[in-house]
Motif scaffolding. Structure first.
Motif, PDB file in Angstrom:
ATOM      1  N   ARG A 161       0.845  -1.187   0.000  1.00  0.00           N
ATOM      2  CA  ARG A 161       0.000   0.000   0.000  1.00  0.00           C
ATOM      3  C   ARG A 161       0.880   1.236   0.000  1.00  0.00           C
ATOM      4  O   ARG A 161       2.004   1.187   0.483  1.00  0.00           O
ATOM      5  CB  ARG A 161      -0.867   0.058   1.271  1.00  0.00           C
ATOM      6  N   THR A 162       0.337   2.345  -0.472  1.00  0.00           N
ATOM      7  CA  THR A 162       1.032   3.610  -0.288  1.00  0.00           C
ATOM      8  C   THR A 162       0.890   3.991   1.179  1.00  0.00           C
ATOM      9  O   THR A 162       0.016   3.488   1.882  1.00  0.00           O
ATOM     10  CB  THR A 162       0.435   4.735  -1.161  1.00  0.00           C
ATOM     11  N   GLN A 163       1.743   4.915   1.624  1.00  0.00           N
ATOM     12  CA  GLN A 163       1.651   5.346   3.015  1.00  0.00           C
ATOM     13  C   GLN A 163       0.283   5.943   3.291  1.00  0.00           C
ATOM     14  O   GLN A 163      -0.308   5.697   4.343  1.00  0.00           O
ATOM     15  CB  GLN A 163       2.763   6.342   3.354  1.00  0.00           C
ATOM     16  N   ARG A 164      -0.240   6.711   2.357  1.00  0.00           N
ATOM     17  CA  ARG A 164      -1.557   7.330   2.551  1.00  0.00           C
ATOM     18  C   ARG A 164      -2.631   6.249   2.714  1.00  0.00           C
ATOM     19  O   ARG A 164      -3.452   6.312   3.621  1.00  0.00           O
ATOM     20  CB  ARG A 164      -1.914   8.228   1.382  1.00  0.00           C
ATOM     21  N   GLU A 165      -2.621   5.266   1.828  1.00  0.00           N
ATOM     22  CA  GLU A 165      -3.606   4.176   1.905  1.00  0.00           C
ATOM     23  C   GLU A 165      -3.481   3.424   3.234  1.00  0.00           C
ATOM     24  O   GLU A 165      -4.484   3.095   3.868  1.00  0.00           O
ATOM     25  CB  GLU A 165      -3.419   3.194   0.750  1.00  0.00           C
ATOM     26  N   LEU A 166      -2.240   3.170   3.611  1.00  0.00           N
ATOM     27  CA  LEU A 166      -1.990   2.436   4.850  1.00  0.00           C
ATOM     28  C   LEU A 166      -2.498   3.220   6.059  1.00  0.00           C
ATOM     29  O   LEU A 166      -3.145   2.665   6.943  1.00  0.00           O
ATOM     30  CB  LEU A 166      -0.492   2.154   4.969  1.00  0.00           C
ATOM     31  N   GLY A 167      -2.224   4.513   6.081  1.00  0.00           N
ATOM     32  CA  GLY A 167      -2.695   5.361   7.174  1.00  0.00           C
ATOM     33  C   GLY A 167      -4.205   5.396   7.265  1.00  0.00           C
ATOM     34  O   GLY A 167      -4.777   5.299   8.355  1.00  0.00           O
ATOM     35  N   GLU A 168      -4.857   5.528   6.114  1.00  0.00           N
ATOM     36  CA  GLU A 168      -6.322   5.557   6.100  1.00  0.00           C
ATOM     37  C   GLU A 168      -6.898   4.222   6.553  1.00  0.00           C
ATOM     38  O   GLU A 168      -7.853   4.181   7.333  1.00  0.00           O
ATOM     39  CB  GLU A 168      -6.833   5.910   4.703  1.00  0.00           C
ATOM     40  N   GLU A 169      -6.330   3.133   6.070  1.00  0.00           N
ATOM     41  CA  GLU A 169      -6.812   1.798   6.414  1.00  0.00           C
ATOM     42  C   GLU A 169      -6.671   1.515   7.912  1.00  0.00           C
ATOM     43  O   GLU A 169      -7.529   0.877   8.518  1.00  0.00           O
ATOM     44  CB  GLU A 169      -6.028   0.754   5.610  1.00  0.00           C
ATOM     45  N   CYS A 170      -5.585   2.007   8.508  1.00  0.00           N
ATOM     46  CA  CYS A 170      -5.292   1.703   9.911  1.00  0.00           C
ATOM     47  C   CYS A 170      -5.705   2.808  10.884  1.00  0.00           C
ATOM     48  O   CYS A 170      -5.581   2.640  12.093  1.00  0.00           O
ATOM     49  CB  CYS A 170      -3.801   1.440  10.074  1.00  0.00           C
ATOM     50  N   GLY A 171      -6.160   3.946  10.354  1.00  0.00           N
ATOM     51  CA  GLY A 171      -6.553   5.045  11.232  1.00  0.00           C
ATOM     52  C   GLY A 171      -5.381   5.683  11.947  1.00  0.00           C
ATOM     53  O   GLY A 171      -5.477   6.044  13.117  1.00  0.00           O
ATOM     54  N   ILE A 172      -4.268   5.833  11.238  1.00  0.00           N
ATOM     55  CA  ILE A 172      -3.063   6.430  11.818  1.00  0.00           C
ATOM     56  C   ILE A 172      -2.725   7.687  11.028  1.00  0.00           C
ATOM     57  O   ILE A 172      -2.689   7.661   9.801  1.00  0.00           O
ATOM     58  CB  ILE A 172      -1.883   5.437  11.773  1.00  0.00           C
ATOM     59  N   ASP A 173      -2.466   8.810  11.741  1.00  0.00           N
ATOM     60  CA  ASP A 173      -2.162  10.061  11.042  1.00  0.00           C
ATOM     61  C   ASP A 173      -0.799   9.984  10.353  1.00  0.00           C
ATOM     62  O   ASP A 173       0.050   9.155  10.701  1.00  0.00           O
ATOM     63  CB  ASP A 173      -2.242  11.259  11.992  1.00  0.00           C
ATOM     64  N   VAL A 174      -0.600  10.844   9.370  1.00  0.00           N
ATOM     65  CA  VAL A 174       0.560  10.778   8.483  1.00  0.00           C
ATOM     66  C   VAL A 174       1.890  10.886   9.224  1.00  0.00           C
ATOM     67  O   VAL A 174       2.817  10.128   8.945  1.00  0.00           O
ATOM     68  CB  VAL A 174       0.457  11.875   7.395  1.00  0.00           C
ATOM     69  N   SER A 175       2.003  11.805  10.186  1.00  0.00           N
ATOM     70  CA  SER A 175       3.290  11.976  10.876  1.00  0.00           C
ATOM     71  C   SER A 175       3.612  10.752  11.738  1.00  0.00           C
ATOM     72  O   SER A 175       4.758  10.293  11.771  1.00  0.00           O
ATOM     73  CB  SER A 175       3.301  13.246  11.712  1.00  0.00           C
ATOM     74  N   THR A 176       2.629  10.225  12.416  1.00  0.00           N
ATOM     75  CA  THR A 176       2.833   9.021  13.216  1.00  0.00           C
ATOM     76  C   THR A 176       3.155   7.840  12.314  1.00  0.00           C
ATOM     77  O   THR A 176       4.041   7.034  12.607  1.00  0.00           O
ATOM     78  CB  THR A 176       1.579   8.707  14.063  1.00  0.00           C
ATOM     79  N   LEU A 177       2.450   7.759  11.197  1.00  0.00           N
ATOM     80  CA  LEU A 177       2.652   6.662  10.255  1.00  0.00           C
ATOM     81  C   LEU A 177       4.092   6.645   9.739  1.00  0.00           C
ATOM     82  O   LEU A 177       4.708   5.584   9.668  1.00  0.00           O
ATOM     83  CB  LEU A 177       1.674   6.776   9.090  1.00  0.00           C
ATOM     84  N   SER A 178       4.621   7.792   9.389  1.00  0.00           N
ATOM     85  CA  SER A 178       5.985   7.863   8.860  1.00  0.00           C
ATOM     86  C   SER A 178       6.993   7.304   9.864  1.00  0.00           C
ATOM     87  O   SER A 178       7.868   6.512   9.503  1.00  0.00           O
ATOM     88  CB  SER A 178       6.323   9.308   8.507  1.00  0.00           C
ATOM     89  N   ARG A 179       6.860   7.693  11.124  1.00  0.00           N
ATOM     90  CA  ARG A 179       7.763   7.171  12.173  1.00  0.00           C
ATOM     91  C   ARG A 179       7.573   5.667  12.357  1.00  0.00           C
ATOM     92  O   ARG A 179       8.541   4.928  12.534  1.00  0.00           O
ATOM     93  CB  ARG A 179       7.521   7.897  13.497  1.00  0.00           C
ATOM     94  N   SER A 180       6.329   5.225  12.306  1.00  0.00           N
ATOM     95  CA  SER A 180       6.047   3.797  12.471  1.00  0.00           C
ATOM     96  C   SER A 180       6.666   2.981  11.346  1.00  0.00           C
ATOM     97  O   SER A 180       7.269   1.929  11.585  1.00  0.00           O
ATOM     98  CB  SER A 180       4.535   3.554  12.509  1.00  0.00           C
ATOM     99  N   VAL A 181       6.503   3.457  10.128  1.00  0.00           N
ATOM    100  CA  VAL A 181       7.079   2.748   8.981  1.00  0.00           C
ATOM    101  C   VAL A 181       8.600   2.758   9.076  1.00  0.00           C
ATOM    102  O   VAL A 181       9.249   1.739   8.800  1.00  0.00           O
ATOM    103  CB  VAL A 181       6.569   3.340   7.644  1.00  0.00           C
TER     104      VAL A 181
END
Length: 148
Positions: free
Chosen positions: A49-69
Motif C-alpha cells: 500500500r502507499t503510506q496514505r492508503e496504509l494510514g487511512e486503512e489503519c486510522g493512523i495520522d501521516v506523521s505518526t505513520l511515517s515514524r512507524s514505517v
C-alpha cells in the motif's frame, strides 16, 4: 451515570487491550507502539500500500505513520519502494520476515477478537459497534472543538 464514566470505560478497555497485546508482541519480538502491529496485519491482509492508503486503512495520522514505517523498515519487516503510479508516493510492502511477523500478529488479533466476541451476542456486538462509531463521529464534529 457520571459524565466521565463512559470516557473512563473506553480508556480502561483500550489500556487492557494494549496490556494483553504488549505482552504477546514482546514475546514475538514485534516492534511496539505507534500501531506497528496493526500496520503489519493490514499489509498482510491488503498487500503493498502507499503510506496514505496504509494510514487511512489503519486510522493512523501521516506523521505518526511515517515514524512507524521507519521503525518497521529498521526492524527489517517492511520495505519502501517508489510507486510507479505516482512519483511522490512510496509503496510499503512486507519483507519475508515481515510476513512471518504479520502472520503471528494476525493470529494474536484473532485471539483478541474471539475474546471480545465471546463477551457479546451477535446483536450486542452490532449495537456496540454502532455506538462506538457514533461516538467516533461525534468527536469528528468540528463544531465540538469550537464549543469551549
Amino acid at each position: 451515570m457520571e459524565p466521565r464514566e463512559l470516557r473512563l470505560a473506553v480508556a480502561r478497555l483500550e489500556n487492557e487491550k494494549r496490556r494483553l497485546l504488549r505482552k504477546e508482541f514482546l514475546q514475538l519480538d514485534i516492534p511496539l507502539g505507534q500501531g506497528q502491529p496493526r500496520l503489519l496485519e493490514c499489509l498482510l491482509r491488503t498487500g503493498p500500500r502507499t503510506q496514505r492508503e496504509l494510514g487511512e486503512e489503519c486510522g493512523i495520522d501521516v506523521s505518526t505513520l511515517s515514524r512507524s514505517v521507519d521503525r518497521l523498515v529498521e526492524a527489517g519487516f517492511v520495505t519502501r519502494t517508489q510507486d510507479p503510479a505516482c512519483r511522490r508516493c512510496q509503496k510499503i510492502a512486507l519483507t519475508e520476515s515481515g510476513r512471518l511477523a504479520a502472520e503471528r500478529v494476525a493470529a494474536r488479533f484473532k485471539k483478541l477478537d474471539a475474546r471480545f466476541r465471546a463477551a457479546l451476542s451477535e446483536e450486542e456486538a452490532r449495537q456496540l459497534l454502532e455506538y462506538l462509531n457514533r461516538l467516533y463521529q461525534s468527536l469528528q464534529n468540528p463544531a465540538w472543538e469550537d464549543s469551549e
